[in-house]
Design a protein around this motif. Structure first.
Motif, PDB file in Angstrom:
ATOM      1  N   ASN A 125       0.825  -1.082   0.159  1.00 25.78           N
ATOM      2  CA  ASN A 125      -0.046   0.068   0.059  1.00 25.78           C
ATOM      3  C   ASN A 125       0.820   1.160   0.078  1.00 25.78           C
ATOM      4  N   PHE A 126       2.045   1.033   0.890  1.00 20.69           N
ATOM      5  CA  PHE A 126       2.779   2.370   0.796  1.00 20.69           C
ATOM      6  C   PHE A 126       3.615   2.525  -0.535  1.00 20.69           C
ATOM      7  N   VAL A 127       3.837   1.311  -1.124  1.00 23.72           N
ATOM      8  CA  VAL A 127       4.644   1.257  -2.615  1.00 23.72           C
ATOM      9  C   VAL A 127       3.675   1.886  -3.499  1.00 23.72           C
ATOM     10  N   SER A 128       2.392   1.661  -3.186  1.00 22.69           N
ATOM     11  CA  SER A 128       1.324   2.120  -4.287  1.00 22.69           C
ATOM     12  C   SER A 128       1.268   3.728  -4.299  1.00 22.69           C
ATOM     13  N   VAL A 129       1.109   4.406  -2.971  1.00 16.01           N
ATOM     14  CA  VAL A 129       1.113   5.650  -2.766  1.00 16.01           C
ATOM     15  C   VAL A 129       2.450   6.398  -3.274  1.00 16.01           C
ATOM     16  N   ASP A 130       3.529   5.768  -2.806  1.00 15.89           N
ATOM     17  CA  ASP A 130       4.907   6.272  -3.264  1.00 15.89           C
ATOM     18  C   ASP A 130       5.064   6.503  -4.950  1.00 15.89           C
ATOM     19  N   SER A 131       4.368   5.352  -5.516  1.00 13.59           N
ATOM     20  CA  SER A 131       4.569   5.555  -7.111  1.00 13.59           C
ATOM     21  C   SER A 131       3.484   6.236  -7.785  1.00 13.59           C
ATOM     22  N   GLY A 132       2.568   6.749  -6.831  1.00 16.40           N
ATOM     23  CA  GLY A 132       1.429   7.685  -7.564  1.00 16.40           C
ATOM     24  C   GLY A 132       0.424   6.963  -8.140  1.00 16.40           C
ATOM     25  N   GLU A 133       0.276   5.529  -8.063  1.00 18.47           N
ATOM     26  CA  GLU A 133      -0.913   4.558  -8.527  1.00 18.47           C
ATOM     27  C   GLU A 133      -1.865   4.891  -7.584  1.00 18.47           C
ATOM     28  N   ASN A 140      -6.742   2.102   8.352  1.00 19.19           N
ATOM     29  CA  ASN A 140      -6.212   1.922   9.869  1.00 19.19           C
ATOM     30  C   ASN A 140      -4.834   2.270  10.008  1.00 19.19           C
ATOM     31  N   VAL A 141      -4.415   3.221   9.313  1.00 16.01           N
ATOM     32  CA  VAL A 141      -2.998   3.667   9.123  1.00 16.01           C
ATOM     33  C   VAL A 141      -2.585   4.773  10.482  1.00 16.01           C
ATOM     34  N   THR A 142      -1.785   4.525  11.398  1.00 16.65           N
ATOM     35  CA  THR A 142      -1.421   5.232  12.444  1.00 16.65           C
ATOM     36  C   THR A 142      -0.432   6.399  12.032  1.00 16.65           C
ATOM     37  N   VAL A 143      -0.881   7.656  12.764  1.00 19.13           N
ATOM     38  CA  VAL A 143       0.061   8.870  12.278  1.00 19.13           C
ATOM     39  C   VAL A 143       1.395   8.520  13.169  1.00 19.13           C
ATOM     40  N   THR A 144       2.313   8.584  12.590  1.00 17.10           N
ATOM     41  CA  THR A 144       3.652   8.356  13.337  1.00 17.10           C
ATOM     42  C   THR A 144       4.670   9.458  12.689  1.00 17.10           C
ATOM     43  N   GLU A 145       5.794   9.853  13.574  1.00 21.15           N
ATOM     44  CA  GLU A 145       6.487  11.093  13.035  1.00 21.15           C
ATOM     45  C   GLU A 145       7.550  10.400  12.086  1.00 21.15           C
ATOM     46  N   GLU A 146       7.595   9.320  12.115  1.00 18.36           N
ATOM     47  CA  GLU A 146       8.579   8.607  10.990  1.00 18.36           C
ATOM     48  C   GLU A 146       7.849   8.672   9.522  1.00 18.36           C
ATOM     49  N   ARG A 147       6.455   8.260   9.591  1.00 17.89           N
ATOM     50  CA  ARG A 147       5.750   8.371   8.468  1.00 17.89           C
ATOM     51  C   ARG A 147       5.535   9.645   7.762  1.00 17.89           C
ATOM     52  N   LYS A 148       5.395  10.634   8.969  1.00 26.47           N
ATOM     53  CA  LYS A 148       5.252  11.961   8.478  1.00 26.47           C
ATOM     54  C   LYS A 148       6.244  12.552   7.465  1.00 26.47           C
ATOM     55  N   ASP A 149       7.581  12.017   7.452  1.00 27.85           N
ATOM     56  CA  ASP A 149       8.607  12.401   6.477  1.00 27.85           C
ATOM     57  C   ASP A 149       8.390  12.451   5.164  1.00 27.85           C
ATOM     58  N   LYS A 150       7.482  11.193   4.860  1.00 30.03           N
ATOM     59  CA  LYS A 150       7.130  11.068   3.371  1.00 30.03           C
ATOM     60  C   LYS A 150       5.873  11.344   3.015  1.00 30.03           C
ATOM     61  N   TYR A 151       4.897  11.327   4.043  1.00 32.12           N
ATOM     62  CA  TYR A 151       3.301  11.511   3.755  1.00 32.12           C
ATOM     63  C   TYR A 151       2.817  12.417   4.556  1.00 32.12           C
ATOM     64  N   ASP A 152       1.621  12.966   4.004  1.00 32.05           N
ATOM     65  CA  ASP A 152       0.765  13.902   4.858  1.00 32.05           C
ATOM     66  C   ASP A 152      -0.492  12.867   5.418  1.00 32.05           C
ATOM     67  N   VAL A 270      -6.074   9.385   7.335  1.00 34.00           N
ATOM     68  CA  VAL A 270      -6.109   9.161   5.550  1.00 34.00           C
ATOM     69  C   VAL A 270      -4.800   9.526   5.373  1.00 34.00           C
ATOM     70  N   LEU A 271      -3.608   8.754   4.640  1.00 32.69           N
ATOM     71  CA  LEU A 271      -2.436   8.953   4.207  1.00 32.69           C
ATOM     72  C   LEU A 271      -2.495   9.360   2.930  1.00 32.69           C
ATOM     73  N   THR A 272      -1.421  10.270   2.542  1.00 34.43           N
ATOM     74  CA  THR A 272      -1.285  10.428   0.910  1.00 34.43           C
ATOM     75  C   THR A 272       0.020  11.000   0.818  1.00 34.43           C
ATOM     76  N   LYS A 273       0.779  11.091  -0.322  1.00 33.32           N
ATOM     77  CA  LYS A 273       2.012  11.127  -0.502  1.00 33.32           C
ATOM     78  C   LYS A 273       2.328  12.636  -0.349  1.00 33.32           C
ATOM     79  N   LYS A 274       3.180  13.002   0.444  1.00 36.46           N
ATOM     80  CA  LYS A 274       3.505  14.377   0.842  1.00 36.46           C
ATOM     81  C   LYS A 274       3.684  15.333  -0.381  1.00 36.46           C
ATOM     82  N   LEU A 278      -3.362  17.044  -2.231  1.00 37.67           N
ATOM     83  CA  LEU A 278      -4.704  16.236  -1.888  1.00 37.67           C
ATOM     84  C   LEU A 278      -5.234  16.382  -0.383  1.00 37.67           C
ATOM     85  N   ILE A 279      -4.077  16.924   0.401  1.00 43.74           N
ATOM     86  CA  ILE A 279      -4.379  16.555   1.941  1.00 43.74           C
ATOM     87  C   ILE A 279      -5.301  17.745   2.394  1.00 43.74           C
TER      88      ILE A 279
END
Length: 324
Positions: A125-133, A140-152, A270-274, A278-279
């Motif tokens: 799922n992360f790969v799919s967002v990373d690629s723009g697919e 059920n994606v938890t907000v984490t400080e690490e994920r916020k580096d790449k995602y909104d 809701v997670l989306t590519k930074k 969209l956010i």
């Protein structure tokens, strides 16, 4: 905008009451329904005739990037259908339904888009967002400080996790010390795993035996392990644990905590590519749904009313970074 919600949820009894589900046997009302002892009805049909739908809101829809508006669809990926009531397969074994799907429809309606639902393994799922697919990851994606580096993130539910075990085990979890020496199942790469690892480190530092962590990707696998006694319990999302305990009759929830442990109240977003534009539209759509009551109707439909947020926030404080 700050929320007035309590910051930490610690007791299983509180979680059960909040979700309006009782840990006990369910009653089959029809082939496409499950009714719990408390009267909560879960519609398992592919048709989902009672799904909450709303109208487009023009000023919020105008915030969607032009390329997405021109396409007319909102591509949303999520994990496979193994986690009711969040995201699972309907009675036709191919249509994905659940609270996360209903939320996707709600946001899509407000943005004037048609949801295009995709299914993938957690990491993909992360790969799919990373690629723009995919535009969004709603599962059920938890907000984490690490994920916020790449995602909104735009938040929409409290993140509580629960320990589930066989009924009558006599084991309860109120503090981290209660997991010492136990064998506990968890899904790899999740914040639940991170919590167990952190608790183990603190317990060992205090001279306690660590818990043995067993990894599973599918619900059927960890429930088989639980039923056969190969693990003492499983740590997973609170909604799924309470749903399973309520509808199976042979397991129970023995402890619930914030996904962030005792540090803060974790949140699901809701997670989306930074930086993909969209956010803000997604957050505004969620805020509109909270204000008009459609958001609460979605959560109540799946027994999750007690995990509602007061407001949707963009990139709030998340689970702390893993210590190297």
């Amino acid at each position: 905008m700050p929320s007035s919600r309590p910051r930490v949820l610690t007791l299983a009894a509180t979680a059960l009451a909040a979700l309006t589900l009782a840990a006990g046997c369910s009653t089959p009302a029809a082939d496409s329904e499950v009714v719990t002892d408390e009267g909560q009805v879960f519609d398992l049909s592919a048709a989902q005739s009672e799904r909450v739908r709303v109208d487009r809101v023009d000023d919020i829809a105008a915030l969607v990037p032009q390329a997405v508006r021109d396409r007319g669809t909102l591509v949303v990926t999520g994990s496979g259908g193994t986690a009711p009531p969040l995201r699972f397969y309907a009675d036709d074994d191919r249509t994905v339904i659940g609270s996360e799907v209903d939320l996707t429809y709600l946001v899509s309606d407000i943005l004037g888009l048609t949801p295009d639902l995709r299914v993938a393994d957690w990491s993909q799922n992360f790969v799919s967002v990373d690629s723009g697919e995919s535009d969004l990851f709603v599962s059920n994606v938890t907000v984490t400080e690490e994920r916020k580096d790449k995602y909104d993130f735009a938040t929409y539910r409290l993140d509580n996790v629960s320990f589930e075990t066989t009924e009558g085990s006599g084991w309860t979890v109120e503090t981290r010390q209660d997991i010492a020496g136990k064998k506990i199942g968890v899904s790899s790469g999740t914040n639940q795993e991170q919590l167990l690892v952190e608790w183990n480190e603190r317990n060992v530092a205090d001279g306690l035996a660590p818990a043995e962590i067993a990894y599973y990707q599918n619900a059927s696998d960890y429930y088989l392990a639980l039923g056969s006694g190969r693990i003492d319990g499983y740590l997973g999302p609170n909604p799924s644990a309470v749903y399973h305990a309520a509808t199976s009759g042979d397991t129970e929830v023995v402890g619930s905590v914030s996904g962030a442990g005792d540090a803060l109240q974790g949140e699901i977003g809701v997670l989306t590519k930074k930086g993909n534009g969209l956010i803000e539209a997604v957050q505004r759509a969620l805020e509109h749904a909270i204000e008009d009551g459609s958001y609460q109707r979605v959560l109540d439909r799946w027994g999750l009313g007690g995990e509602a947020v007061d407001v949707s926030e963009i990139n709030p404080p998340g689970l702390p970074r893993k210590v190297p």
